[in-house]
Write a protein that holds these residues in place. Structure first.
Motif, PDB file in Angstrom:
ATOM      1  N   ILE A 127       0.863  -1.186   0.000  1.00  0.00           N
ATOM      2  CA  ILE A 127       0.000   0.000   0.000  1.00  0.00           C
ATOM      3  C   ILE A 127       0.900   1.236   0.000  1.00  0.00           C
ATOM      4  CG2 ILE A 127      -1.629   1.355   1.385  1.00  0.00           C
ATOM      5  CD1 ILE A 127      -2.718  -1.325   2.462  1.00  0.00           C
ATOM      6  N   HIS A 128       1.896   1.202   0.860  1.00  0.00           N
ATOM      7  CA  HIS A 128       2.811   2.339   0.925  1.00  0.00           C
ATOM      8  C   HIS A 128       3.594   2.483  -0.371  1.00  0.00           C
ATOM      9  CE1 HIS A 128       6.281   4.758   2.363  1.00  0.00           C
ATOM     10  NE2 HIS A 128       5.302   5.409   2.925  1.00  0.00           N
ATOM     11  N   CYS A 129       4.121   1.363  -0.840  1.00  0.00           N
ATOM     12  CA  CYS A 129       4.917   1.367  -2.071  1.00  0.00           C
ATOM     13  C   CYS A 129       4.123   1.933  -3.244  1.00  0.00           C
ATOM     14  CB  CYS A 129       5.375  -0.060  -2.357  1.00  0.00           C
ATOM     15  SG  CYS A 129       6.126  -0.299  -3.962  1.00  0.00           S
ATOM     16  N   PHE A 154      -0.910  16.112   2.005  1.00  0.00           N
ATOM     17  CA  PHE A 154      -1.512  14.784   2.210  1.00  0.00           C
ATOM     18  C   PHE A 154      -0.676  13.863   3.084  1.00  0.00           C
ATOM     19  CE2 PHE A 154      -3.584  15.679  -2.023  1.00  0.00           C
ATOM     20  CZ  PHE A 154      -4.774  16.057  -1.427  1.00  0.00           C
ATOM     21  N   PHE A 155       0.586  14.237   3.268  1.00  0.00           N
ATOM     22  CA  PHE A 155       1.487  13.346   3.991  1.00  0.00           C
ATOM     23  C   PHE A 155       0.912  12.922   5.354  1.00  0.00           C
ATOM     24  CE2 PHE A 155       4.892  13.029   7.189  1.00  0.00           C
ATOM     25  CZ  PHE A 155       5.530  11.891   6.734  1.00  0.00           C
ATOM     26  N   LEU A 156       0.517  13.896   6.171  1.00  0.00           N
ATOM     27  CA  LEU A 156       0.056  13.545   7.520  1.00  0.00           C
ATOM     28  C   LEU A 156      -1.274  12.793   7.527  1.00  0.00           C
ATOM     29  CD1 LEU A 156       1.337  16.670   9.462  1.00  0.00           C
ATOM     30  CD2 LEU A 156       2.121  14.310   9.714  1.00  0.00           C
ATOM     31  N   TRP A 158      -2.784  11.042   5.154  1.00  0.00           N
ATOM     32  CA  TRP A 158      -2.713   9.722   4.503  1.00  0.00           C
ATOM     33  C   TRP A 158      -2.084   8.712   5.453  1.00  0.00           C
ATOM     34  CZ3 TRP A 158       0.660   5.850   3.254  1.00  0.00           C
ATOM     35  CH2 TRP A 158       0.165   4.858   2.387  1.00  0.00           C
ATOM     36  N   HIS A 159      -0.967   9.103   6.062  1.00  0.00           N
ATOM     37  CA  HIS A 159      -0.300   8.164   6.967  1.00  0.00           C
ATOM     38  C   HIS A 159      -1.122   7.928   8.233  1.00  0.00           C
ATOM     39  CE1 HIS A 159       3.040   8.994   4.202  1.00  0.00           C
ATOM     40  NE2 HIS A 159       3.550   7.853   4.609  1.00  0.00           N
ATOM     41  N   ARG A 160      -1.916   8.877   8.662  1.00  0.00           N
ATOM     42  CA  ARG A 160      -2.784   8.633   9.832  1.00  0.00           C
ATOM     43  C   ARG A 160      -3.797   7.542   9.514  1.00  0.00           C
ATOM     44  NH1 ARG A 160      -5.275  13.423  13.306  1.00  0.00           N
ATOM     45  NH2 ARG A 160      -3.185  13.275  14.202  1.00  0.00           N
ATOM     46  N   LEU A 287      12.587  15.766  10.020  1.00  0.00           N
ATOM     47  CA  LEU A 287      12.670  14.721  11.038  1.00  0.00           C
ATOM     48  C   LEU A 287      12.310  13.343  10.496  1.00  0.00           C
ATOM     49  CD1 LEU A 287      10.650  16.902  13.543  1.00  0.00           C
ATOM     50  CD2 LEU A 287      13.143  16.601  13.529  1.00  0.00           C
ATOM     51  N   HIS A 288      11.160  13.250   9.900  1.00  0.00           N
ATOM     52  CA  HIS A 288      10.652  11.956   9.426  1.00  0.00           C
ATOM     53  C   HIS A 288      11.612  11.282   8.451  1.00  0.00           C
ATOM     54  CE1 HIS A 288       8.767  10.393   5.683  1.00  0.00           C
ATOM     55  NE2 HIS A 288       8.272   9.483   6.527  1.00  0.00           N
ATOM     56  N   SER A 289      12.080  12.046   7.484  1.00  0.00           N
ATOM     57  CA  SER A 289      12.896  11.425   6.446  1.00  0.00           C
ATOM     58  C   SER A 289      14.293  11.087   6.950  1.00  0.00           C
ATOM     59  CB  SER A 289      12.940  12.321   5.214  1.00  0.00           C
ATOM     60  OG  SER A 289      11.620  12.459   4.706  1.00  0.00           O
ATOM     61  N   ILE A 291      14.918   9.779   9.827  1.00  0.00           N
ATOM     62  CA  ILE A 291      14.779   8.454  10.435  1.00  0.00           C
ATOM     63  C   ILE A 291      14.774   7.363   9.350  1.00  0.00           C
ATOM     64  CG2 ILE A 291      13.216   6.949  11.760  1.00  0.00           C
ATOM     65  CD1 ILE A 291      14.518   8.965  13.562  1.00  0.00           C
ATOM     66  N   HIS A 292      14.090   7.624   8.257  1.00  0.00           N
ATOM     67  CA  HIS A 292      14.121   6.646   7.157  1.00  0.00           C
ATOM     68  C   HIS A 292      15.554   6.391   6.699  1.00  0.00           C
ATOM     69  CE1 HIS A 292      10.000   5.592   6.154  1.00  0.00           C
ATOM     70  NE2 HIS A 292       9.645   6.829   6.475  1.00  0.00           N
ATOM     71  N   TYR A 293      16.289   7.486   6.567  1.00  0.00           N
ATOM     72  CA  TYR A 293      17.672   7.370   6.107  1.00  0.00           C
ATOM     73  C   TYR A 293      18.508   6.553   7.089  1.00  0.00           C
ATOM     74  CZ  TYR A 293      22.507   8.778   5.330  1.00  0.00           C
ATOM     75  OH  TYR A 293      23.860   8.780   5.141  1.00  0.00           O
ATOM     76  N   ASN A 308      14.037   3.657   1.521  1.00  0.00           N
ATOM     77  CA  ASN A 308      13.342   4.111   0.315  1.00  0.00           C
ATOM     78  C   ASN A 308      11.872   3.744   0.427  1.00  0.00           C
ATOM     79  OD1 ASN A 308      12.428   2.069  -1.814  1.00  0.00           O
ATOM     80  ND2 ASN A 308      14.442   1.255  -1.275  1.00  0.00           N
ATOM     81  N   PHE A 309      11.044   4.563  -0.182  1.00  0.00           N
ATOM     82  CA  PHE A 309       9.608   4.423   0.056  1.00  0.00           C
ATOM     83  C   PHE A 309       9.027   3.135  -0.524  1.00  0.00           C
ATOM     84  CE2 PHE A 309       9.201   9.289   0.467  1.00  0.00           C
ATOM     85  CZ  PHE A 309       9.435   9.209   1.831  1.00  0.00           C
ATOM     86  N   GLY A 310       9.720   2.541  -1.491  1.00  0.00           N
ATOM     87  CA  GLY A 310       9.213   1.304  -2.080  1.00  0.00           C
ATOM     88  C   GLY A 310       9.241   0.128  -1.105  1.00  0.00           C
ATOM     89  N   HIS A 321       7.599   4.237  13.872  1.00  0.00           N
ATOM     90  CA  HIS A 321       8.163   5.520  13.440  1.00  0.00           C
ATOM     91  C   HIS A 321       7.022   6.481  13.073  1.00  0.00           C
ATOM     92  CE1 HIS A 321      10.116   8.631  11.285  1.00  0.00           C
ATOM     93  NE2 HIS A 321      10.046   8.107  10.069  1.00  0.00           N
ATOM     94  N   HIS A 322       6.108   6.002  12.264  1.00  0.00           N
ATOM     95  CA  HIS A 322       5.031   6.889  11.828  1.00  0.00           C
ATOM     96  C   HIS A 322       4.036   7.218  12.937  1.00  0.00           C
ATOM     97  CE1 HIS A 322       5.421   8.342   7.761  1.00  0.00           C
ATOM     98  NE2 HIS A 322       6.276   7.352   7.618  1.00  0.00           N
ATOM     99  N   SER A 323       3.927   6.347  13.933  1.00  0.00           N
ATOM    100  CA  SER A 323       3.072   6.699  15.075  1.00  0.00           C
ATOM    101  C   SER A 323       3.629   7.932  15.769  1.00  0.00           C
ATOM    102  CB  SER A 323       2.986   5.543  16.070  1.00  0.00           C
ATOM    103  OG  SER A 323       2.364   4.434  15.468  1.00  0.00           O
TER     104      SER A 323
HETATM  105 CU1  C2O Z   1       5.229   7.276   3.497  1.00  0.00          CU
HETATM  106 CU2  C2O Z   1       7.706   7.592   6.168  1.00  0.00          CU
HETATM  107  O1  C2O Z   1       6.799   7.544   4.553  1.00  0.00           O
END
Ligand code: C2O
Length: 550
Positions: A127-129, A154-156, A158-160, A287-289, A291-293, A308-310, A321-323
């Motif tokens: 779904i995320h990919c 939409f970032f916030l 959508w992820h909620r 901040l968010h990105s 942590i991904h890195y 990577n988002f895929g 992390h997203h919580s």
């Molecule tokens: Cu949809 Cu942390 O990315």
């Protein structure tokens, strides 16, 4: 406390409505025709998403993220999805062994579901990919434009929604309707939240993922800017983290700066030409990105999984992390010293629709407007014990007079909103003198730097770090001071043309005041390109300082 906001429009008289009708009806009609919230895509038309690396041995990863179609799509309603119990999300590093066991069990069951089951971890990750790697095209628009849920307002929401259904699925798998996600409290610089939560590091459990960066395993403190040089002492990283939190959450007080800018149907992130176009918010970009890195594994191609988002959502730590990202949205809204802050209210934001799967594997259509009150969705957060430390962080200035004269003498160019000979290639670092607005700042506005039209091929991780008043800032310039504006961490992904073209904005009034240069007409802005790849070509179209609405 949340109160419904009444608008003056509630009290408009009949007469004013009539005259309003005659003067403005055509305008409204035009606006209606123009209204273009994102719609859910045609799920029967799935593209195989891909991501490729630019340097090193060229690799392209193909992600088949196509989602199972289980019709018909049902509409979300609060009635239908009434929470049986409150979901109280707590910090992962304080969870009891008993709760961790339950958490592991839930992910074990999720991993064990067949790949065709929408509740399986595989499909959850897809779904995320698919909504960030160009798996689906926008519906109802001309041309093939990928649907992208990052880099905008939409970032916030959508992820909620994503977490909301993910949490319900985990709960239903273990038969616990009160099951709540744990959040990775990476902003906590006091009680140990700033390390990868130990529960995720237990090998051979359902929470473990071997594709993670070895260098940031506990007890290493995870930096909140991916530009942080290695081998810094813990106390420096902690101060840099506090400043990153302060600059990204406290001074980013508007919905646009914090949540991100507008994104309407028909807009193409990879091909935007409008100077005012897409804009990720400070919480996402910074901040968010980061942590991904840091969690992504540099031994793999494209920093799998988290980097990577895929592949990011294949790692269960993604959801913790997203919580925390989601929690910080709440903290920004309700817990800032200057009072309540407000989400976007544009109808194209509120009426945008997405699709997810619920705990019964039904497809559900949701709206952004229904995600704006987390407690209405049954989701609550324990108040962070160390939030006040970054809320009250006071970044010290490392300079105390304007660097403009020195920069002028050294031939640092002046850059305005007009492009300087077309686009400007940043190289590893770039400094420019930028004029501030000549009129006085209205009290209701913020002073904002706009780095216009940042373009980069999103094939590798790259970070763009911005400073004020430090000409020739470089990779090792500290980010714990008032001269630091923020970092745009660009997580690799792939859209059609594999290019991103966005604006990046930072509130700078607070920084200038702290340095003591808020009476100057011009300031020196420096940009540093760093991160995983040094040969990434990053260009910008201009630099502009303006007053923007709060
Ligand atoms: Cu949809 Cu942390 O990315």
């Amino acid at each position: 406390m949340r109160k419904p906001t009444t608008t003056p429009a509630d009290n408009v008289s009949v007469q004013s409505i009539t005259s309003f009708f005659f003067c403005c009806f055509p305008v409204i009609l035009f606006a209606l025709v123009q209204a273009s919230p994102i719609q859910i895509p045609d799920l029967t038309k799935c593209q195989v998403a891909s991501a490729s690396s630019a340097s090193g041995p060229p690799v392209t990863l193909y992600f088949n993220c196509c989602l199972p179609i289980i019709g018909p799509i049902v509409d979300f309603s609060f009635e239908k999805y009434k929470p049986i119990r409150k979901h109280i999300r707590r910090p992962a590093h304080t969870a009891s062994e008993e709760y961790i066991a339950k958490y592991m069990k839930a992910y074990e069951l999720m991993r064990a579901l067949p790949d065709t089951d929408p509740r399986s971890l595989k499909v959850q990750a897809n779904i995320h990919c698919s909504f960030c790697n160009g798996g689906y095209l926008q519906a109802g628009v001309n041309g093939d434009i990928p649907l992208q849920v990052h880099f905008s307002w939409f970032f916030l929401p959508w992820h909620r929604w994503y977490l909301y259904f993910h949490e319900r699925i985990l709960g239903s798998l273990i038969g616990d309707p009160g099951f709540s996600l744990l959040y990775w409290e990476w902003d906590d610089q006091v009680y140990g939240g700033n390390q990868i939560p130990e529960m995720y590091t237990r090998v051979n459990t359902s929470l473990y993922d071997e594709k993670r960066r070895v260098e940031v395993q506990p007890p290493t403190i995870v930096p909140l800017a991916a530009s942080t040089p290695a081998n810094l002492s813990a106390s420096i990283v902690i101060n840099q983290n506090l400043n990153n939190m302060y600059q990204s959450v406290v001074t980013a007080s508007t919905a646009t700066l914090f949540m991100g800018g507008a994104m309407r149907a028909g807009e193409d992130l990879s091909n935007s030409t409008v100077i005012n176009n897409p804009l990720g918010g400070s919480l996402e970009n910074g901040l968010h990105s980061a942590i991904h890195y840091y969690v992504g594994d540099p031994r793999t191609q494209l920093l799998q999984n988290m980097g990577n988002f895929g592949t990011a959502a294949r790692d269960p730590i993604f959801y913790s992390h997203h919580s925390n990202v989601d929690r910080l949205w709440e903290v920004w809204r309700f817990n800032m010293p200057d009072g309540e802050r407000f989400d976007h209210t544009d109808p194209d934001f509120l009426n945008a629709e997405f699709v997810f799967y619920d705990e019964n594997a039904n497809m559900v259509r949701v709206k952004v407007s229904d995600a704006l009150d987390g407690e209405k969705l049954g989701v609550y957060y324990k108040k962070g014990r160390s939030d006040n430390l970054w809320i009250n962080y006071s970044p010290p200035a490392s300079t105390n007079e304007s660097a403009v004269p020195v920069a002028v003498a050294a031939g640092v160019p002046f850059v305005g909103e007009e492009r300087l000979n077309g686009t400007i290639t940043i190289g590893t670092n770039f400094s420019a003198i930028v004029r501030r607005p000549s009129e006085k700042k209205p009290s209701k506005k913020l002073e904002v730097l706009n780095i216009q039209g940042v373009q980069v091929a999103r094939e590798e991780f790259v970070a763009l770090v911005a400073f004020v008043n430090i000409p020739w800032a470089g990779e090792s310039t500290a980010t714990n001071s008032a001269e630091y504006l923020g970092t745009f961490n660009i997580v690799p992904s792939a859209d059609k043309s594999k290019h991103l073209n966005v604006n990046v904005k930072y509130e700078i009034g607070d920084n200038l005041k702290r340095i003591g240069i808020n009476e100057e007409d011009e300031v020196v802005i420096s940009l540093v390109v760093t991160g995983g790849s040094t040969n990434a070509t990053l260009t910008i179209q201009g630099l502009k300082i303006d007053y923007e609405d709060q």
